[in-house]
Scaffold this motif. Structure first.
Motif, PDB file in Angstrom:
ATOM      1  N   LEU A   3      44.350  28.116  41.221  1.00 16.90           N
ATOM      2  CA  LEU A   3      44.002  27.832  39.831  1.00 16.90           C
ATOM      3  C   LEU A   3      44.149  29.070  38.948  1.00 16.90           C
ATOM      4  N   VAL A   4      43.764  30.235  39.460  1.00 21.67           N
ATOM      5  CA  VAL A   4      43.944  31.472  38.692  1.00 21.67           C
ATOM      6  C   VAL A   4      45.424  31.680  38.394  1.00 21.67           C
ATOM      7  N   LEU A   5      46.270  31.456  39.379  1.00 19.18           N
ATOM      8  CA  LEU A   5      47.705  31.627  39.173  1.00 19.18           C
ATOM      9  C   LEU A   5      48.249  30.584  38.192  1.00 19.18           C
ATOM     10  N   ARG A   6      47.765  29.354  38.275  1.00 24.64           N
ATOM     11  CA  ARG A   6      48.203  28.342  37.316  1.00 24.64           C
ATOM     12  C   ARG A   6      47.775  28.724  35.902  1.00 24.64           C
ATOM     13  N   HIS A   7      46.551  29.204  35.771  1.00 24.10           N
ATOM     14  CA  HIS A   7      46.045  29.618  34.461  1.00 24.10           C
ATOM     15  C   HIS A   7      46.846  30.802  33.914  1.00 24.10           C
ATOM     16  N   SER A   8      47.264  31.700  34.786  1.00 25.56           N
ATOM     17  CA  SER A   8      47.963  32.918  34.354  1.00 25.56           C
ATOM     18  C   SER A   8      49.375  32.637  33.845  1.00 25.56           C
ATOM     19  N   GLY A   9      49.970  31.547  34.305  1.00 21.46           N
ATOM     20  CA  GLY A   9      51.351  31.266  33.960  1.00 21.46           C
ATOM     21  C   GLY A   9      52.351  32.075  34.770  1.00 21.46           C
ATOM     22  N   ALA A  10      51.882  32.722  35.829  1.00 19.47           N
ATOM     23  CA  ALA A  10      52.751  33.562  36.658  1.00 19.47           C
ATOM     24  C   ALA A  10      53.759  32.727  37.438  1.00 19.47           C
ATOM     25  N   ASP A  11      54.813  33.391  37.853  1.00 22.14           N
ATOM     26  CA  ASP A  11      55.807  32.781  38.736  1.00 22.14           C
ATOM     27  C   ASP A  11      55.295  32.949  40.168  1.00 22.14           C
ATOM     28  N   TRP A  12      54.971  31.843  40.826  1.00 22.91           N
ATOM     29  CA  TRP A  12      54.385  31.959  42.160  1.00 22.91           C
ATOM     30  C   TRP A  12      54.808  30.790  43.037  1.00 22.91           C
ATOM     31  N   LYS A  13      54.648  30.994  44.330  1.00 24.00           N
ATOM     32  CA  LYS A  13      55.037  30.010  45.342  1.00 24.00           C
ATOM     33  C   LYS A  13      53.807  29.613  46.147  1.00 24.00           C
TER      34      LYS A  13
ATOM     35  N   LEU B  59      38.079  36.584  48.055  1.00 29.42           N
ATOM     36  CA  LEU B  59      37.575  37.410  46.965  1.00 29.42           C
ATOM     37  C   LEU B  59      38.456  38.626  46.712  1.00 29.42           C
ATOM     38  N   ALA B  60      39.003  39.201  47.761  1.00 27.01           N
ATOM     39  CA  ALA B  60      39.915  40.335  47.578  1.00 27.01           C
ATOM     40  C   ALA B  60      41.141  39.905  46.771  1.00 27.01           C
ATOM     41  N   ILE B  61      41.668  38.733  47.077  1.00 27.47           N
ATOM     42  CA  ILE B  61      42.836  38.219  46.362  1.00 27.47           C
ATOM     43  C   ILE B  61      42.486  37.924  44.907  1.00 27.47           C
ATOM     44  N   LEU B  62      41.338  37.299  44.678  1.00 29.74           N
ATOM     45  CA  LEU B  62      40.935  36.977  43.307  1.00 29.74           C
ATOM     46  C   LEU B  62      40.725  38.240  42.478  1.00 29.74           C
ATOM     47  N   ARG B  63      40.133  39.254  43.062  1.00 31.78           N
ATOM     48  CA  ARG B  63      39.936  40.509  42.326  1.00 31.78           C
ATOM     49  C   ARG B  63      41.279  41.150  41.988  1.00 31.78           C
ATOM     50  N   TYR B  64      42.200  41.115  42.915  1.00 30.31           N
ATOM     51  CA  TYR B  64      43.540  41.654  42.660  1.00 30.31           C
ATOM     52  C   TYR B  64      44.197  40.918  41.487  1.00 30.31           C
ATOM     53  N   LEU B  65      44.124  39.597  41.514  1.00 34.77           N
ATOM     54  CA  LEU B  65      44.716  38.813  40.438  1.00 34.77           C
ATOM     55  C   LEU B  65      43.971  39.027  39.122  1.00 34.77           C
ATOM     56  N   GLY B  66      42.657  39.210  39.201  1.00 35.06           N
ATOM     57  CA  GLY B  66      41.881  39.492  38.003  1.00 35.06           C
ATOM     58  C   GLY B  66      42.343  40.770  37.319  1.00 35.06           C
ATOM     59  N   ARG B  67      42.591  41.796  38.126  1.00 33.99           N
ATOM     60  CA  ARG B  67      43.092  43.059  37.563  1.00 33.99           C
ATOM     61  C   ARG B  67      44.522  42.898  37.038  1.00 33.99           C
TER      62      ARG B  67
ATOM     63  N   PHE C  88      46.086  40.229  35.888  1.00 29.56           N
ATOM     64  CA  PHE C  88      46.259  39.340  34.737  1.00 29.56           C
ATOM     65  C   PHE C  88      45.166  39.490  33.679  1.00 29.56           C
ATOM     66  N   ASP C  89      44.474  40.624  33.687  1.00 34.05           N
ATOM     67  CA  ASP C  89      43.418  40.880  32.705  1.00 34.05           C
ATOM     68  C   ASP C  89      42.387  39.756  32.688  1.00 34.05           C
ATOM     69  N   MET C  90      41.913  39.429  33.871  1.00 36.91           N
ATOM     70  CA  MET C  90      40.907  38.380  34.017  1.00 36.91           C
ATOM     71  C   MET C  90      39.657  38.894  34.721  1.00 36.91           C
ATOM     72  N   MET C  91      39.361  40.179  34.524  1.00 37.93           N
ATOM     73  CA  MET C  91      38.145  40.738  35.099  1.00 37.93           C
ATOM     74  C   MET C  91      36.960  40.456  34.179  1.00 37.93           C
ATOM     75  N   PRO C  92      35.766  40.263  34.718  1.00 36.89           N
ATOM     76  CA  PRO C  92      34.584  40.096  33.872  1.00 36.89           C
ATOM     77  C   PRO C  92      34.356  41.337  33.011  1.00 36.89           C
ATOM     78  N   VAL C  93      33.852  41.134  31.805  1.00 35.80           N
ATOM     79  CA  VAL C  93      33.599  42.275  30.924  1.00 35.80           C
ATOM     80  C   VAL C  93      32.443  43.128  31.445  1.00 35.80           C
ATOM     81  N   ASP C  94      31.555  42.545  32.219  1.00 34.63           N
ATOM     82  CA  ASP C  94      30.469  43.271  32.888  1.00 34.63           C
ATOM     83  C   ASP C  94      30.801  43.276  34.378  1.00 34.63           C
ATOM     84  N   ALA C  95      31.351  44.393  34.850  1.00 37.26           N
ATOM     85  CA  ALA C  95      31.849  44.451  36.229  1.00 37.26           C
ATOM     86  C   ALA C  95      30.744  44.237  37.252  1.00 37.26           C
ATOM     87  N   ALA C  96      29.583  44.863  37.038  1.00 34.15           N
ATOM     88  CA  ALA C  96      28.491  44.763  38.012  1.00 34.15           C
ATOM     89  C   ALA C  96      27.977  43.333  38.112  1.00 34.15           C
ATOM     90  N   LYS C  97      27.757  42.700  36.968  1.00 31.21           N
ATOM     91  CA  LYS C  97      27.271  41.318  37.000  1.00 31.21           C
ATOM     92  C   LYS C  97      28.365  40.366  37.448  1.00 31.21           C
TER      93      LYS C  97
END
Length: 218
Positions: free
Chosen positions: A19-29, A72-80, A82-91
């Motif tokens: 879903l993150v990849l679909r939201h990002s519009g990235a080219d993915w397989k 979670l490691a994959i989601l964090r990588y994609l967050g960084r 595609f600029d999808m990291m939470p604005v409050d990193a700790a929370k």
């Protein structure tokens, strides 16, 4: 560079990544490993140890030289990426872990032969979880204000798993939050498409005590 994601042909721990990849519009397989005897045999006997993964597992992600496993490691990588990291990193870390912990509780009972006996206690925990999330979201519109993060999409998908089990547990404003994520343009387009795998994929393995049936009319 095409990003490759590999996971079983079910929603499980892989769908938030998709879903993150679909939201990002990235080219993915989307590399789907069938939940069949043949699929298991090929993954465990041929593919798993031959992708160059440090810790071979599903889901996996390959993005050029980057090869990762663990949701979670994959989601964090994609967050960084595609600029999808939470604005409050700790929370963000805290909410991410809370959501994952609750999903693991659902997974644990879903594969237990005593699922029906364990379900009431799980539903009590779900109520507490939803009450706390409701308070945290506040005025929203998303978990961390106006910016959509990967944690929102993680929460959306895993809350949908719980809602499939107990729709009556979900009131406002959690349903409003789920609606806002589902209406993000690329996610909305996916959910309404003929290709949407929610119509065919179970939530857990088809062999689970509670597999979580495909969504009718998804």
């Amino acid at each position: 560079m095409v990003i490759e994601v590999g996971y079983w042909g079910l929603r499980g721990l892989g769908e938030p990544i998709r879903l993150v990849l679909r939201h990002s519009g990235a080219d993915w397989k989307d590399t789907v490993i069938p939940c069949t005897e043949e699929g298991f045999k090929k993954w465990f006997g041929e593919t798993k140890e031959n992708l160059g993964l440090d810790f071979p597992n599903l889901p996996y992600l390959i993005d050029g030289d980057v090869k990762l496993t663990e949701t979670l490691a994959i989601l964090r990588y994609l967050g960084r990426k595609f600029d999808m990291m939470p604005v409050d990193a700790a929370k963000g870390d805290m909410v991410e872990q809370t959501i994952m912990d609750h999903r693991q509780q659902l997974g644990k009972i879903s594969y237990n032969p005593d699922f029906e006996k364990l379900k009431p206690a799980y539903l009590e925990k779900l109520k507490i979880h939803l009450d706390r999330l409701t308070k945290f979201i506040g005025d929203g519109p998303f978990l961390f204000g106006n910016k959509v993060s990967y944690v929102d999409i993680l929460a959306y998908e895993f809350l949908e798993h719980a809602r499939a089990l107990s729709p009556e547990s979900f009131g406002e404003p959690i349903m409003a939050f789920l609606g806002r994520v589902a209406n993000l343009p690329r996610i909305k387009k996916w959910l309404e498409s003929e290709e949407c795998t929610n119509k065919t994929y179970t939530i857990n393995s088809p062999m689970a005590t509670w597999p979580g049936a495909p969504v009718s009319g998804a």
